[in-house]
Scaffold this motif. Structure first.
Motif, short mmCIF file in Angstrom:
data_model
loop_
_atom_site.label_atom_id
_atom_site.label_comp_id
_atom_site.label_asym_id
_atom_site.label_seq_id
_atom_site.Cartn_x
_atom_site.Cartn_y
_atom_site.Cartn_z
N VAL A 233 0.83 -1.21 0.00
CA VAL A 233 0.00 0.00 0.00
C VAL A 233 0.86 1.26 0.00
O VAL A 233 0.61 2.20 -0.75
N TYR B 70 -5.70 5.70 0.39
CA TYR B 70 -5.69 4.68 -0.66
C TYR B 70 -5.64 5.32 -2.04
O TYR B 70 -4.89 4.87 -2.92
N VAL C 46 -4.23 2.53 -4.80
CA VAL C 46 -4.53 1.15 -4.41
C VAL C 46 -5.98 1.10 -3.95
O VAL C 46 -6.48 2.03 -3.32
N LYS D 41 -8.39 -1.78 1.32
CA LYS D 41 -8.07 -3.11 1.82
C LYS D 41 -8.83 -3.38 3.12
O LYS D 41 -9.19 -2.46 3.86
N LEU E 187 -4.78 -3.63 7.28
CA LEU E 187 -3.50 -2.99 7.03
C LEU E 187 -2.55 -3.30 8.17
O LEU E 187 -2.93 -3.26 9.35
#
Length: 314
Positions: free
Chosen positions: A97, A130, A135, A138, A141
């Motif tokens: 990330v 993000y 990216v 998610k 993390l």
């Protein structure tokens, strides 16, 4: 033109004191001196990664860890026919990330994400993080310490081929919560006698201190909440790597429930043991499709040694 020294001279004259100042009372107003006095202006370092390519692995190198999901326990048999209990861990869209800035040029940190999360369930600050990195959001993390030569570009996907069958890993996850428990279950106390004069004190902790100092020492083992804390299990062998299912089989039990996010990293505390099997090609900084050697779907670790089912000859 405004001057700090002129202002101080006027104030001292107003109080009836001499306007002459010693050099030690002069103020430094340069931008360089102000930045040196501010703690948040420390120099930060971040690895400069422009392309993804394989590098030679050294014992001083430290690769990144990954986030896996615990799928459950099963069993497999080694080459001698001995049954080995294993835990299946799956890597679900594990990607880099961001790279975290540090104050040490020989030390770096990398933020790894696992799974997929809907944008509507992500807070705006995290969603902006993000999007700035390009990216998708998610589900989990974590940050992992690495050496600068093990840094990966943002967006790089890490698969199960990152690990080698036969290597040792450390796993970290919250343990199963047991709720509020007594001292016998929580700390293994023996408890009181079952009979012969014991009344309603079979599972009590007993005395918790003396009259002097008249208080309970910090850290005294007493009833309380049990479990639900991060637990790290060291030096677990990777018994099998499945590149098609993106799973690794780890020998033994792993803390947490089925579906729990598990942090998996290369072992860092080795006692007369090798991190990787002898003669194996370590994918460093990770497995790169097209550059790393082509792997079969499954690679199984070999225990080696002699057959434990055959009695030793005199």
């Amino acid at each position: 033109m405004f001057s700090y020294r002129g202002l101080v001279d006027k104030l001292l004259v107003g109080f009836g004191r001499a306007s002459s100042l010693q050099p030690c009372y002069r103020f430094s107003t340069t931008s360089l001196s102000l930045k040196a006095k501010l703690p948040h202006q420390k120099i930060r370092y971040v690895p400069d990664v422009k392309e993804l390519k394989l590098e030679p692995y050294t014992p001083e190198s430290r690769r990144t860890g990954v986030i896996a999901r615990k799928k459950g326990m099963t069993a497999m048999w080694d080459e001698w026919g001995v049954r080995v209990p294993v835990t299946v861990l799956q890597l679900d869209q594990v990607k880099v990330v961001s790279l975290i800035k540090t104050s040490n040029p020989s030390y770096a940190r990398m933020q790894i994400g696992c799974g997929v999360r809907k944008e509507k369930t992500v807070t705006k600050p995290l969603l902006g993080h993000y999007k700035s990195q390009g990216v998708e959001p998610k589900a989990k993390l974590f940050e992992f310490p690495i050496t600068p030569n093990a840094a990966l570009p943002v967006g790089t996907e890490i698969t199960a081929a990152h690990f080698v069958s036969g290597q040792l890993v450390d796993v970290t996850a919250p343990s199963l919560g047991k709720g509020f428990q007594g001292v016998m279950k929580r700390w293994g106390f023996a408890g009181g006698r079952a009979s012969h004069g014991n009344s309603l004190a079979h599972r009590t902790p007993g005395s918790t201190g003396n009259i002097n100092p008249g208080r309970v020492y910090p850290g005294k083992k007493m009833p309380g909440r049990m479990g639900g804390k991060n637990v790290t299990v060291l030096r677990l062998p990777v018994m099998k790597v499945d590149t098609a299912l993106n799973c690794i089989w780890v020998k033994g039990s792993v803390p947490g429930y089925d579906g729990q996010f598990i942090k998996v990293r290369d072992s860092i505390k080795l006692s007369r043991q090798r991190l990787f099997p002898e003669g194996v090609d370590v994918p460093f900084p990770t497995f790169i499709s097209g550059q790393s050697p082509v792997l079969p779907r499954e690679t199984v670790a070999r225990v080696g040694g002699r057959d434990p089912l055959v009695p030793a000859s005199d």
